[in-house]
Enzyme design. Structure first.
Site, short mmCIF file in Angstrom:
data_model
loop_
_atom_site.label_atom_id
_atom_site.label_comp_id
_atom_site.label_asym_id
_atom_site.label_seq_id
_atom_site.Cartn_x
_atom_site.Cartn_y
_atom_site.Cartn_z
N LYS A 218 0.83 -1.20 0.00
CA LYS A 218 0.00 0.00 0.00
C LYS A 218 0.88 1.27 0.00
CE LYS A 218 -3.02 3.08 0.62
NZ LYS A 218 -4.18 3.40 -0.16
N CYS A 272 -3.41 11.08 1.14
CA CYS A 272 -2.79 9.76 0.93
C CYS A 272 -1.36 9.91 0.41
CB CYS A 272 -3.60 8.95 -0.06
SG CYS A 272 -5.34 8.90 0.38
N1 SAJ Z 1 -0.97 14.73 -9.19
C1 SAJ Z 1 -0.10 15.47 -9.97
N2 SAJ Z 1 0.31 14.93 -11.16
C2 SAJ Z 1 -0.12 13.72 -11.61
C3 SAJ Z 1 -1.01 12.99 -10.80
C4 SAJ Z 1 -1.42 13.52 -9.59
O1 SAJ Z 1 0.33 16.58 -9.61
O2 SAJ Z 1 0.28 13.32 -12.72
C5 SAJ Z 1 -1.41 15.28 -7.89
C6 SAJ Z 1 -2.92 15.57 -7.83
O3 SAJ Z 1 -3.22 16.83 -8.40
C7 SAJ Z 1 -3.17 15.50 -6.34
C8 SAJ Z 1 -2.18 14.44 -5.86
O4 SAJ Z 1 -1.22 14.30 -6.90
O5 SAJ Z 1 -2.85 16.73 -5.71
C9 SAJ Z 1 -2.79 13.09 -5.57
O6 SAJ Z 1 -3.78 12.75 -6.53
P1 SAJ Z 1 -3.94 11.28 -7.14
O7 SAJ Z 1 -5.05 11.31 -8.11
O8 SAJ Z 1 -2.63 10.81 -7.66
O9 SAJ Z 1 -4.22 10.36 -5.90
P2 SAJ Z 1 -5.27 10.35 -4.65
O10 SAJ Z 1 -4.58 10.94 -3.47
O11 SAJ Z 1 -6.59 10.89 -5.00
O12 SAJ Z 1 -5.45 8.75 -4.44
C10 SAJ Z 1 -4.30 7.92 -4.28
C11 SAJ Z 1 -4.41 6.73 -5.24
N3 SAJ Z 1 -3.13 6.04 -5.30
C12 SAJ Z 1 -2.50 5.75 -6.47
O13 SAJ Z 1 -2.94 6.09 -7.54
C13 SAJ Z 1 -1.23 4.96 -6.37
C14 SAJ Z 1 -5.53 5.78 -4.81
O14 SAJ Z 1 -5.57 4.61 -5.60
C15 SAJ Z 1 -5.33 5.38 -3.32
O15 SAJ Z 1 -6.36 4.50 -2.87
C16 SAJ Z 1 -5.38 6.65 -2.51
O16 SAJ Z 1 -4.26 7.48 -2.93
C17 SAJ Z 1 -5.27 6.27 -1.04
O17 SAJ Z 1 -6.30 6.28 -0.36
O18 SAJ Z 1 -4.19 5.90 -0.58
#
Ligand code: SAJ
Length: 423
Positions: A218, A272
């Site tokens: 995780k 997360c």
């Molecule tokens: N972000 C970027 N660039 C990207 C992708 C994301 O700047 O290319 C930023 C987003 O804007 C945001 C942050 O990262 O601020 C996180 O967003 P996210 O969509 O990557 O993830 P979360 O926090 O919504 O959800 C994540 C997910 N983990 C992964 O994709 C590995 C989700 O599957 C998990 O269940 C969740 O964390 C969790 O609960 O741990």
């Protein structure tokens, strides 16, 4: 072993959808939360969190009598623990990044009172490696009349597993069903029992492993994404220095069959990805060098964006010497921590905008279609519609790439675009 009555402790973003999903498969679910408001809301057939599709499932589960919320655990065949694991102290000092397991400990000691032979306990909270074994010890301390896997292996009275949630906020209902699950058992039988429960609603594959691997998996998933985003954010800063359009660079580099660079942004938000990698760093501070560096790079990105705003303002005043900073408007697009959601928690955009509000003497306008009033830290700004704001003569700061913002760009050329949608 059949598990017909299930007690889910913690009715937040993960516990409530999980409880509702189990109830929708005709399990009798007792949801437990220390928050009386959450308990009352759920028992009235409503939800206290925003997640598309969840309200319908909760309403029918409650109406059909399969889901009931209470304040403390009741006897059941299986127990799920989905409580928060925040940082121990104030974010900032290194030691404050230690995980706080007190909610897991409290939940474990509470369910211990009602445990009986044959029960299965599943921990779902994101936690550092070793937390499930700690949970097993807390349970054993409370119930010396029962045997546990750490001492009795496959013959134990109680079975214990760690099964992390991996669902994306905003897509929880779909991903709970479709995603593969990692099922870490303290013994093989513990894992098999947990697979039996998940199979009632999971259509993805249930992958069996041990608890430490499941815990680390995780953290690894979110750390891997954090490192990928840090690489993109670092590239954006390098490209700015070298006068290269980072979005064009990434688009062409990603045409390589084995390259897939993520998107730069104003920083990493949510509860997360900006948190979980620290659980690896705190367990292996000397070894986790890349993971720590990625966290620091992503945490520094909002300050870099603020610096760009200051420079844009200084440039503007230099070419318009008759104007003062007080007469310059800054329009900020987006406050959510990522596109097309209303969740502002741990959002780098909120941090950036509140800094601008407190330091800029002129007008600050915010466009955030997903909210109808501004949070306290930026209440001095003005909330405005996209179509009105984009025609203002102002410095336009793009922070969150909500779909609606992609339809038009501001009329002004003074744009700082941290998401690359208007360049
Ligand atoms: N972000 C970027 N660039 C990207 C992708 C994301 O700047 O290319 C930023 C987003 O804007 C945001 C942050 O990262 O601020 C996180 O967003 P996210 O969509 O990557 O993830 P979360 O926090 O919504 O959800 C994540 C997910 N983990 C992964 O994709 C590995 C989700 O599957 C998990 O269940 C969740 O964390 C969790 O609960 O741990």
């Amino acid at each position: 072993m059949s598990f017909n009555t299930i007690c889910v402790v913690g009715l937040g973003y993960i516990g409530l959808p999980t409880a509702a999903m189990l109830a929708s498969r005709q399990k009798t679910v007792i949801g437990v939360d220390i928050n009386q408001y959450a308990v009352d809301t759920i028992n009235a057939g409503n939800v206290h969190i925003v997640e598309p599709g969840l309200d319908v499932i909760v309403r029918s589960a409650v109406a059909e009598g399969y889901l009931k919320a209470v304040i403390s655990p009741l006897p059941a065949d299986a127990f799920f623990i989905a409580v928060p694991t925040p940082f121990l102290g104030e974010v900032g000092a290194d030691e404050s990044y230690q995980p706080d397991l007190s909610f897991i400990e409290a939940a474990s000691r509470a369910i211990a009172k009602v445990l009986k032979k044959g029960n299965l306990v599943i921990l779902e909270s994101t936690c550092p490696v070793g937390a499930t074994e700690r949970m097993a010890e807390w349970l054993a301390e409370e119930r010396t009349d029962l045997s546990f896997p750490q001492t009795h292996g496959e013959d134990s009275d109680i079975r214990i597993a760690y099964c992390p949630e991996r669902v994306l906020p905003g897509h929880v209902v779909k991903e709970l069903v479709e995603n593969d699950r990692i099922i870490g058992g303290m013994t093989d039988r513990c894992a098999s029992d947990a697979v039996n429960i998940y199979k009632c609603f999971v259509e993805g594959e249930c992958l069996k492993t041990n608890v430490r691997t499941a815990e680390m998996a995780k953290l690894t998933e979110n750390a891997s994404r954090d490192v990928g985003i840090a690489f993109a954010n670092e590239l954006s800063i390098i490209c700015d220095k070298l006068d290269i359009n980072v979005w064009e660079l990434i688009a062409v580099a990603n045409r390589h069959p084995r390259v897939n660079i993520l998107k730069p942004g104003p920083g990493v938000g949510g509860h997360c990805i900006a948190v979980d990698p620290w659980f690896i760093v705190s367990s292996a501070p000397k070894e986790a060098r890349l993971i720590r560096a990625a966290r620091e790079i992503n945490d520094d990105k909002p300050s870099w964006v603020l610096e760009k705003v200051k420079l844009a303002l200084a440039d503007f005043l230099q070419v318009n010497p008759d104007r003062s900073a007080r007469e310059v408007t800054i329009v900020c697009y987006g406050l959510a921590f990522k596109p097309d959601i209303d969740d502002l928690r741990e959002s780098p955009s909120v941090m950036i905008v509140s800094n601008i509000v407190s330091s800029h003497p002129g007008r600050v306008v915010v466009v955030e279609p997903y909210i109808d009033h501004l949070p306290d830290s930026i209440e001095k700004a003005e909330l405005m519609d996209f179509q009105d704001a984009r025609h203002l003569s102002a410095i336009h700061l793009m922070l969150v790439d909500h779909s609606i913002f992609k339809e038009n760009r501001p009329s002004s050329d003074l744009i700082i675009d941290t998401r690359g949608i208007w360049l």
